[in-house]
Every structure is written in C-alpha cells, then in structure tokens.
Design a protein around this motif. Sequence first.
Motif, PDB file in Angstrom:
ATOM      1  N   ALA A  50      -6.817   6.274  -3.048  1.00 18.39           N
ATOM      2  CA  ALA A  50      -7.630   7.157  -3.471  1.00 18.39           C
ATOM      3  C   ALA A  50      -6.903   8.384  -3.929  1.00 18.39           C
ATOM      4  O   ALA A  50      -7.299   9.449  -4.904  1.00 18.39           O
ATOM      5  CB  ALA A  50      -8.799   7.390  -2.684  1.00 18.39           C
ATOM      6  N   GLY A  51      -5.915   8.865  -3.210  1.00 21.62           N
ATOM      7  CA  GLY A  51      -4.961   9.918  -3.560  1.00 21.62           C
ATOM      8  C   GLY A  51      -5.289  11.017  -2.405  1.00 21.62           C
ATOM      9  O   GLY A  51      -5.243  12.238  -2.927  1.00 21.62           O
ATOM     10  N   LEU A  52      -6.316  10.499  -1.571  1.00 24.41           N
ATOM     11  CA  LEU A  52      -6.588  11.513  -0.448  1.00 24.41           C
ATOM     12  C   LEU A  52      -5.473  11.735   0.552  1.00 24.41           C
ATOM     13  O   LEU A  52      -5.307  12.609   1.426  1.00 24.41           O
ATOM     14  CB  LEU A  52      -7.869  11.133   0.260  1.00 24.41           C
ATOM     15  N   ALA A  53      -4.336  10.756   0.425  1.00 21.20           N
ATOM     16  CA  ALA A  53      -3.220  10.831   1.549  1.00 21.20           C
ATOM     17  C   ALA A  53      -1.970  10.522   0.481  1.00 21.20           C
ATOM     18  O   ALA A  53      -2.151   9.859  -0.402  1.00 21.20           O
ATOM     19  CB  ALA A  53      -3.424   9.954   2.617  1.00 21.20           C
ATOM     20  N   GLU A  54      -1.015  10.977   0.987  1.00 19.59           N
ATOM     21  CA  GLU A  54       0.363  10.717   0.070  1.00 19.59           C
ATOM     22  C   GLU A  54       1.149   9.657   0.971  1.00 19.59           C
ATOM     23  O   GLU A  54       1.340   9.738   2.038  1.00 19.59           O
ATOM     24  CB  GLU A  54       1.285  12.045   0.069  1.00 19.59           C
ATOM     25  N   ALA A  55       1.662   8.630   0.096  1.00 19.47           N
ATOM     26  CA  ALA A  55       2.492   7.443   0.385  1.00 19.47           C
ATOM     27  C   ALA A  55       3.661   8.031   0.718  1.00 19.47           C
ATOM     28  O   ALA A  55       4.259   8.879   0.085  1.00 19.47           O
ATOM     29  CB  ALA A  55       2.438   6.531  -0.497  1.00 19.47           C
ATOM     30  N   SER A  56       4.437   7.675   1.936  1.00 19.04           N
ATOM     31  CA  SER A  56       5.989   7.912   2.005  1.00 19.04           C
ATOM     32  C   SER A  56       6.722   7.222   1.368  1.00 19.04           C
ATOM     33  O   SER A  56       7.931   7.542   1.296  1.00 19.04           O
ATOM     34  CB  SER A  56       6.292   7.763   3.724  1.00 19.04           C
ATOM     35  N   GLY A  57       6.262   6.223   0.717  1.00 19.14           N
ATOM     36  CA  GLY A  57       7.109   5.118  -0.112  1.00 19.14           C
ATOM     37  C   GLY A  57       6.151   4.170  -0.783  1.00 19.14           C
ATOM     38  O   GLY A  57       4.955   3.905  -0.276  1.00 19.14           O
ATOM     39  N   GLY A  58       6.876   3.268  -1.788  1.00 19.54           N
ATOM     40  CA  GLY A  58       6.041   2.588  -2.489  1.00 19.54           C
ATOM     41  C   GLY A  58       5.220   3.019  -3.926  1.00 19.54           C
ATOM     42  O   GLY A  58       5.421   4.430  -4.032  1.00 19.54           O
ATOM     43  N   ASP A  59       4.302   2.167  -4.356  1.00 20.61           N
ATOM     44  CA  ASP A  59       3.768   2.498  -5.453  1.00 20.61           C
ATOM     45  C   ASP A  59       2.313   2.138  -5.680  1.00 20.61           C
ATOM     46  O   ASP A  59       2.122   0.909  -5.208  1.00 20.61           O
ATOM     47  CB  ASP A  59       4.404   2.142  -6.776  1.00 20.61           C
TER      48      ASP A  59
END
Length: 359
Positions: A50-59
């Motif tokens: 959803a974009g409410l948390a930022e990933a540390s890696g990946g896509d």
Amino acid sequence: MSALEIRNVQKTYGEVVTLKGIDIALESGEFLVLLGPSGCGKSTLLNIIAGLAEASGGDILIGGQSVIKAHPKDRDIAMVFQSYALYPNLTVRRNIGFGLEMRKVPADEREKAVLEAAKLLKIENLLDRKPGQLSGGQRQRVAIGRALVRKPQVFLFDEPLSNLDAKLRMETRTELKRLHQLLKTTVVYVTHDQIEAMTLATRIAVMRDGRIEQLGTPSEIYDRPASLYVAGFVGAPPMNMIDVTVRGETLVIAGSEAAVPLPARFHGKVQDGQLLILGIRPEALDLAEASPASVGLPTRVDVSELTGPELVITALIGSQRLTACVPPRSTITDGAALTLFFEQDSVHLFDPKTGMAIA
C-alpha cells in the motif's frame, strides 16, 4: 503481465528482520490471502504494497510498473482496514464518495459511483445515516464501498472481519465472496483465520517468521501441506501428528505395539528405522471400514464432545492422543475401546528434523 508482483521484498527494523524475501506474482482477478499468526509479517507486507511502510529491499510492481517509490495515492490501490476508518461526522453517502470528492470527481459521476457501490453492497437505504447509527457489519460494508468506488487495480484488506461477531463475520465473508465473483477484482487479504482463508482465496500464502511457508490453492494447502507448520495451522480441529518409526513396510506407533502399513507411495523414500511423524486429519478417521483397504487404529476413547454437526472424539493410542470427527449421532462411551479406520491415501508423513513433508 501480472496485476501485482512482489519481488524479493524484505523489511528490517534495526537488527530485527520482519520480512525475509517475499516473492509472489498475482494475475488479474486473483484473491490472495496472506495467512498466519500475529507477528509473521503479513500486515507488514500489506502495508508495503500500500505504500504505508517502506521496504528495506525488493520491488513491488502493479500492472507491470514499479511502485516501490510511489506515493500511496499514486499506486492505484484501495485499502479496507480492520477498524473501518469512517468519518463519524459524514453520512454514508459522503463516506463512500469521499475519496472521489478529494480527487475533484464531478458530483454527478460521484453520485453515480456511490449508488452503484451501495446497490452492490445492499446498503442503498443507509446512505443518509451516519456511522454511529450503523451496526458493525453495516460499517464494514460502507468501508468496502469506499474502496469499490475507486475501481483500483488491486484491493487490500487488513483483517476486515476481525471486529465482527461470528454470525456477522460469516455473512460478510459470503458478501465478499459474492463481490469478488461479480467484479473479478484482484485482492490481497490479510487474516489469521484459516476458515476465512479457505473460503475466500483462490490462492493462500501461509506465512511464518517473515517467510512464505507454502503458496498454493486452498485444496493444495489443505490436501498437501508442505510442512508440519502448515499441516497444524490449517484445519479445525488440526491435523493429528503421531510419532512413528519405519519398520520394513510398516509404521510402528511410538508408545504402543500398534503398527500400520507404510503407504506404497512412500516406498523407497524413507529408511528402515527412521523416525517420522504421521499426519492424518480428524475428518479422515471413521468408525467403519470404508473399503477393504481401510486401516484400523486401536484406540481408547478419552473424551467425546458434541459440537452439533459432528461428534469430536479425543482418543488415546498408547501414550499418544488423536482426534476424530465422526457423525453426531454416533454412540460413543468415554473410556471404551474403539477402532478408528482411515484410507492410506489420507496419510501424510513428515521429517521431524526438518519439519518438511515427505514428498
């Protein structure tokens, strides 16, 4: 082109690794359920989509386009929360259309979209009420309606039925199933309830400690669990797990002198003397032989519980317990000797060292 693609998504908080590389590709119209206990990472993954948390890696790709750095409003998704998240001072009509209002959609188009969603959800008569005048099930329908009017590529549901009582949960679950069949939308749905997962999903991702333990259709997850964890998590009552030892072409049950044949499909895949766990679902056990090939387990009844549609028996075989679900009118006496029968194709074998199923 996949409607939603999750590529090696990772999430860390300092030294704590929450997601350990998640890979899933969803075709248009699929209903994916992320299933697992609290703390397994399922809601974290949903928030990253959803974009409410930022990933540390990946896509994350939606419609073939990477959205990993896009703002939530630019991802073409709509989300339904556990807490409904309705505006208490606005009517149902304005709550449903609020997102369109913020996007400057003309009033006539907005009203048409709101009426279409309300008709689908059977809440046309509630449009002029406020959330405080609604039941929990009605509020959740309003929250779903707010997502529907967006007509996004992907719908995200974060445990949307958790706040409802059992009857409302079942009714709303049926409505969600009906809506998905009608609209053919792509859905990612988070829950810890395996009944919700089995009834709603086209595919289930069983999660554990930030990893996907098994990804498959409901029937694959239920009939061919990949591990002890999946076998124990999916199914109510859970699968029986019995310690056994391989002796030639038999499985000797630990704590007793009883033995059952080693099913032919496992010949050559296990070794003599090997310790294994035999898995068998409670509903696969019966009071009578279903065929000449049925195998009998000598047990002693410990407790029997009538649930209404079935009688749940807890029995002892040596020092081990197992559960059987039998017809509700069966005459069972606590403490009595009882032979429970099963078919060999209902047997699962697991390696206790790795926890994985013997293929």
